[in-house]
Scaffold this motif. Structure first.
Motif, PDB file in Angstrom:
ATOM      1  N   THR A  66       0.811  -1.216   0.000  1.00  0.00           N
ATOM      2  CA  THR A  66       0.000   0.000   0.000  1.00  0.00           C
ATOM      3  C   THR A  66       0.849   1.272   0.000  1.00  0.00           C
ATOM      4  O   THR A  66       0.469   2.265  -0.634  1.00  0.00           O
ATOM      5  CB  THR A  66      -0.943   0.017   1.213  1.00  0.00           C
ATOM      6  OG1 THR A  66      -0.162  -0.122   2.416  1.00  0.00           O
ATOM      7  CG2 THR A  66      -1.932  -1.143   1.134  1.00  0.00           C
ATOM      8  N   GLY A  67       2.014   1.250   0.676  1.00  0.00           N
ATOM      9  CA  GLY A  67       2.835   2.452   0.767  1.00  0.00           C
ATOM     10  C   GLY A  67       3.426   2.901  -0.554  1.00  0.00           C
ATOM     11  O   GLY A  67       3.117   3.999  -1.046  1.00  0.00           O
ATOM     12  N   PRO A  68       4.270   2.088  -1.187  1.00  0.00           N
ATOM     13  CA  PRO A  68       4.850   2.496  -2.471  1.00  0.00           C
ATOM     14  C   PRO A  68       3.814   2.703  -3.572  1.00  0.00           C
ATOM     15  O   PRO A  68       3.995   3.560  -4.435  1.00  0.00           O
ATOM     16  CB  PRO A  68       5.779   1.323  -2.814  1.00  0.00           C
ATOM     17  CG  PRO A  68       6.129   0.742  -1.495  1.00  0.00           C
ATOM     18  CD  PRO A  68       4.895   0.873  -0.664  1.00  0.00           C
ATOM     19  N   PHE A 142      11.344  -5.050  -3.511  1.00  0.00           N
ATOM     20  CA  PHE A 142       9.977  -5.203  -3.997  1.00  0.00           C
ATOM     21  C   PHE A 142       9.269  -3.849  -4.042  1.00  0.00           C
ATOM     22  O   PHE A 142       8.567  -3.524  -5.013  1.00  0.00           O
ATOM     23  CB  PHE A 142       9.241  -6.170  -3.068  1.00  0.00           C
ATOM     24  CG  PHE A 142       7.796  -6.398  -3.416  1.00  0.00           C
ATOM     25  CD1 PHE A 142       7.411  -6.746  -4.692  1.00  0.00           C
ATOM     26  CD2 PHE A 142       6.820  -6.281  -2.435  1.00  0.00           C
ATOM     27  CE1 PHE A 142       6.075  -6.971  -5.010  1.00  0.00           C
ATOM     28  CE2 PHE A 142       5.488  -6.507  -2.735  1.00  0.00           C
ATOM     29  CZ  PHE A 142       5.114  -6.844  -4.020  1.00  0.00           C
ATOM     30  N   GLY A 143       9.471  -3.036  -3.010  1.00  0.00           N
ATOM     31  CA  GLY A 143       8.798  -1.749  -2.936  1.00  0.00           C
ATOM     32  C   GLY A 143       9.249  -0.773  -4.012  1.00  0.00           C
ATOM     33  O   GLY A 143       8.447   0.021  -4.508  1.00  0.00           O
ATOM     34  N   VAL A 144      10.526  -0.819  -4.376  1.00  0.00           N
ATOM     35  CA  VAL A 144      11.016   0.041  -5.454  1.00  0.00           C
ATOM     36  C   VAL A 144      10.285  -0.283  -6.757  1.00  0.00           C
ATOM     37  O   VAL A 144       9.871   0.612  -7.505  1.00  0.00           O
ATOM     38  CB  VAL A 144      12.539  -0.106  -5.617  1.00  0.00           C
ATOM     39  CG1 VAL A 144      13.013   0.541  -6.918  1.00  0.00           C
ATOM     40  CG2 VAL A 144      13.260   0.525  -4.433  1.00  0.00           C
ATOM     41  N   GLY A 145      10.107  -1.575  -7.032  1.00  0.00           N
ATOM     42  CA  GLY A 145       9.368  -1.966  -8.235  1.00  0.00           C
ATOM     43  C   GLY A 145       7.922  -1.535  -8.184  1.00  0.00           C
ATOM     44  O   GLY A 145       7.368  -1.033  -9.187  1.00  0.00           O
ATOM     45  N   LEU A 146       7.275  -1.709  -7.032  1.00  0.00           N
ATOM     46  CA  LEU A 146       5.878  -1.290  -6.899  1.00  0.00           C
ATOM     47  C   LEU A 146       5.745   0.222  -7.059  1.00  0.00           C
ATOM     48  O   LEU A 146       4.796   0.709  -7.675  1.00  0.00           O
ATOM     49  CB  LEU A 146       5.340  -1.712  -5.533  1.00  0.00           C
ATOM     50  CG  LEU A 146       5.052  -3.200  -5.334  1.00  0.00           C
ATOM     51  CD1 LEU A 146       4.541  -3.436  -3.915  1.00  0.00           C
ATOM     52  CD2 LEU A 146       4.024  -3.700  -6.341  1.00  0.00           C
ATOM     53  N   GLY A 147       6.688   0.963  -6.461  1.00  0.00           N
ATOM     54  CA  GLY A 147       6.648   2.409  -6.604  1.00  0.00           C
ATOM     55  C   GLY A 147       6.754   2.831  -8.057  1.00  0.00           C
ATOM     56  O   GLY A 147       6.038   3.731  -8.509  1.00  0.00           O
TER      57      GLY A 147
END
Length: 247
Positions: A66-68, A142-147
């Motif tokens: 949810t954050g990124p 993972f979060g960098v990709g989602l962002g």
């Protein structure tokens, strides 16, 4: 590489300064994860073995999802207001823009994750330091990709923004349910388990649970890391292309 790191630091600083001026916003974002931790986690006590070892990694993945993804909202506001256009005429590296913006969301996630883990220890969560560090590193990737994916969605949604809200609100919860974050998929119907196997987040959730249990050699760690790398690579590629073609 030096230029890339410098540009990334520049974008990160630009993104993070507003959060320093409003630290209460970081605590406000903790509301939903804390409710899940204390209320839903307590309901699972005894239902899935060591419930806190099982549930805390799931909460962190939920926060990472949810954050990124919400980071794209900031980009959408900049696109609508024209701030992004002024940024794009600078010589900043486009990948550095994506990474710098995503890094702000990931630093926020790391701070919140440390708080969640600290609060879970008195409840019965057993800390395995090496596994926790490896798990958080995987979540950052993972979060960098989602962002980056959220930025692509924001670019495609500008200037109205309707598409961003529809897609971001309609896919997050199904992805969470199909990954087994909240409830184990082992007891689900066969078709639901099959759908979960197609969800890359499922492998990241399994990897996180293995790492937070201290099992760094579990095969699920390899599968989860591969899934995180694939999401990061695809997100950065599509984000770069969207910045060059769609803005």
């Amino acid at each position: 590489m030096t230029t890339f790191l410098r540009d990334t630091a520049t974008v990160f600083t630009r993104e993070f300064r507003p959060s320093l001026r409003n630290p209460a916003g970081l605590l406000f974002e903790m509301g939903q994860p804390l409710l899940f931790l204390f209320l839903f986690g307590s309901l699972l006590d005894g239902a899935v073995g060591s419930s806190w070892q099982w549930f805390v990694p799931g909460i962190l993945v939920m926060m990472c999802l949810t954050g990124p993804m919400s980071a794209g909202y900031t980009l959408l506001v900049e696109l609508i207001g024209g701030a992004m256009e002024r940024l794009l005429v600078t010589p900043l590296n486009r990948t550095a823009m994506l990474v710098g913006k995503s890094a702000k969301a990931m630093l926020t996630l790391l701070v919140q994750a440390v708080l969640i883990i600290a609060l879970a220890i008195p409840l019965g969560f057993e800390l395995h330091a090496a596994g926790v560090v490896a798990g958080l590193a995987q979540l950052v990737l993972f979060g960098v990709g989602l962002g980056a994916f959220s930025f692509v969605l924001a670019i495609k949604s500008a200037p109205g923004g309707t598409l961003f809200y529809i897609v971001s609100q309609s896919i997050v919860f199904p992805l969470l349910l199909l990954s087994g974050v909240l409830l184990p998929l082992e007891s689900a119907p066969g078709w639901l388990r099959a759908a979960g196997q197609l969800n890359p987040i499922t492998y990241i959730v399994d990897a996180q649970r293995a790492l937070f249990a201290g099992d760094l050699t579990s095969p699920s760690v390899l599968y989860g890391t591969a899934a995180a790398c694939a999401v990061a690579a695809a997100g950065l590629y599509l984000g770069n292309r969207a910045l060059r073609q769609g803005v």
